[in-house]
Design an enzyme around this catalytic site. Structure first.
Site, PDB file in Angstrom:
ATOM      1  N   ASP A 131       0.832  -1.210   0.000  1.00 25.27           N
ATOM      2  CA  ASP A 131       0.000   0.000   0.000  1.00 25.27           C
ATOM      3  C   ASP A 131       0.870   1.265   0.000  1.00 25.27           C
ATOM      4  O   ASP A 131       2.110   1.182  -0.031  1.00 25.27           O
ATOM      5  CB  ASP A 131      -0.916  -0.067   1.235  1.00 25.27           C
ATOM      6  CG  ASP A 131      -2.290   0.522   0.981  1.00 25.27           C
ATOM      7  OD1 ASP A 131      -2.416   1.400   0.116  1.00 25.27           O
ATOM      8  OD2 ASP A 131      -3.243   0.121   1.683  1.00 25.27           O
ATOM      9  N   ASP A 188     -10.211   3.410  -3.425  1.00 31.44           N
ATOM     10  CA  ASP A 188     -10.901   2.210  -2.950  1.00 31.44           C
ATOM     11  C   ASP A 188     -12.336   2.102  -3.488  1.00 31.44           C
ATOM     12  O   ASP A 188     -13.085   3.073  -3.481  1.00 31.44           O
ATOM     13  CB  ASP A 188     -10.975   2.217  -1.417  1.00 31.44           C
ATOM     14  CG  ASP A 188      -9.609   2.044  -0.779  1.00 31.44           C
ATOM     15  OD1 ASP A 188      -8.595   2.055  -1.510  1.00 31.44           O
ATOM     16  OD2 ASP A 188      -9.566   1.903   0.448  1.00 31.44           O
TER      17      ASP A 188
HETATM   18  C1  GLA Z   1      -5.993   1.354   1.619  1.00 27.88           C
HETATM   19  C2  GLA Z   1      -6.136   0.359   0.472  1.00 27.88           C
HETATM   20  C3  GLA Z   1      -7.243  -0.618   0.796  1.00 27.88           C
HETATM   21  C4  GLA Z   1      -6.943  -1.341   2.095  1.00 27.88           C
HETATM   22  C5  GLA Z   1      -6.689  -0.341   3.219  1.00 27.88           C
HETATM   23  C6  GLA Z   1      -6.156  -1.009   4.471  1.00 27.88           C
HETATM   24  O1  GLA Z   1      -7.115   2.150   1.738  1.00 27.88           O
HETATM   25  O2  GLA Z   1      -6.379   1.030  -0.722  1.00 27.88           O
HETATM   26  O3  GLA Z   1      -7.415  -1.547  -0.260  1.00 27.88           O
HETATM   27  O4  GLA Z   1      -5.798  -2.158   1.905  1.00 27.88           O
HETATM   28  O5  GLA Z   1      -5.765   0.669   2.845  1.00 27.88           O
HETATM   29  O6  GLA Z   1      -5.888  -0.098   5.502  1.00 27.88           O
END
Ligand code: GLA
Length: 382
Positions: A131, A188
């Site tokens: 990430d 997301d």
């Molecule tokens: C980010 C990523 C998500 C998830 C969260 C976890 O938002 O884009 O897919 O992995 O972090 O904290």
């Protein structure tokens, strides 16, 4: 690149990730039972392979400079869990972050790339989602991904490298050279039709040139079957909306990472996630990402058509009704698919699993609101 790396992800990765449903409620039992369900529900036989723990598996502090798991939620430890997943004939994935902390605030890999890659390899990790939260200001993002890619290769263990940089620095342009096998192209997803439309039907247009065997655009995990429950709940979707979502992800050769609770799938969810004719489109060895061939806006009454050329010369086509009117007519003309008008094609409906006869020039279907007609056109000489 070692041969074993280049053989990873020759078709889009398929699996499950804990985030969409569980978020911080992930634990050892959930992962074991998910691996069990992969086998008992037929997901493994359908091609789903990776069981991935997302954020919030980590203890709050490193121990002797190494990341470690939260012992209250993983009492048997991550290596034992990886062994369990492997014992089912599946692969095991985990999550870290290119910054100092993960998005949920746990310790992450900035400055520790080599030791963390080594730790993951020792634990039996087969997939790393990496990430982009808490990256130090002024640091070049692609460079951080490059570092971890290099560290993973140096372990000698084939580890599928999933870049989760949200599209911020156009990872489709540089993901391959960091060793990435897939890269998020957007922020997301959440469990709503609006999110599917925005992320899928709008933000992926034009990215098809960047995907191919070994490296895929990732428009985020599936929300199919969540029905408004879980960590990214946002009202939920209808089965027609989930069908459209899955169809588009298959046409786009996107990784198919399930996000619902596979221990408790509805019959409709099973029908969607286990549709072998759709999965065959996604996993087609030619590895071409589908692209938008038509968009007919009529006030808010939008119809879009996507196509994906397949290895055997046939073409998968999705006719999507993004508007609000049931029974909307949507046509696909052969000329938009690179076919001569006079070429007869056998047309098959991939949701009804029915042959619809041989057609020439174009095909028209009626599609209900937010639903899809998924076709496979096979040119014939007849
Ligand atoms: C980010 C990523 C998500 C998830 C969260 C976890 O938002 O884009 O897919 O992995 O972090 O904290």
């Amino acid at each position: 690149m070692r041969e074993s790396d280049s053989l990873l992800a020759l078709t889009p990765p398929m699996g499950w990730n804990s985030w969409n449903t569980f978020g911080g409620a992930v634990n050892e039992a959930v992962i074991r039972e998910t691996a069990d369900a992969f086998v008992s529900e037929g997901l493994k036989d359908a091609g789903y392979e990776y069981v991935v723990i997302d954020d919030l598996w980590e203890a709050d502090e490193r121990v002797d400079g190494r990341l470690t798991w939260d012992p209250t939620i993983f009492p048997s430890g991550i290596p034992a869990l990886a062994d369990y997943v492997h014992s089912k004939g599946l692969k095991f994935g985990i999550y870290s972050c290119a910054g100092s902390h993960t998005c949920a605030g746990k310790p992450a890999s900035y400055g520790y790339e080599e030791v963390d890659a080594q730790t993951f390899a020792e634990w039996g990790v087969d997939f790393l989602k990496y990430d982009f939260c808490y990256a130090p200001a002024g640091i070049d993002g692609p460079m951080l991904y490059h570092r971890m890619g290099q560290a993973l290769r140096a372990t000698g263990r084939p580890i599928l490298y999933s870049l989760c940089e949200w599209g911020s620095h156009k990872p489709w342009q540089w993901g391959v050279r960091t060793g990435g096998h897939m890269w998020r192209t957007t922020g997301d997803i959440n469990d709503s039709w609006d999110s599917i439309v925005k992320i899928g039907f709008e933000q992926q247009v034009g990215l098809e040139a960047y995907a191919g065997p070994g490296h895929w655009n990732d428009p985020d995990m599936l929300v199919v079957g969540m029905y408004g429950k879980g960590n990214v709940a946002h009202g939920g979707c209808t089965d027609a909306e989930y069908r459209s979502h899955f169809s588009l992800w298959c046409l786009m050769a996107s990784p198919l990472m399930i996000g619902c609770d596979v221990r408790a799938m509805s019959p409709a969810t099973r029908t969607i996630l286990l549709n072998s004719e759709l999965i065959a489109v996604n996993q087609d060895p030619l590895g071409v990402q589908g692209y938008q061939v038509g968009r007919v806006p009529w006030a808010s009454d939008i119809a879009v058509t996507w196509a994906k050329p397949l290895l055997d010369g046939s073409i998968a086509v999705g006719l999507f009704n993004l508007g609000e009117r049931d029974g909307r007519r949507i046509a696909v003309a052969w000329e938009t698919l690179g076919l001569h008008d006079r070429r007869p094609c056998k047309v098959r409906d991939l949701w009804a699993h029915e042959d619809l006869g041989t057609h020439t020039g174009s095909f028209v279907a009626r599609v209900d609101r937010h639903d899809v007609m998924m076709l496979r056109l096979t040119p014939t000489n007849a």
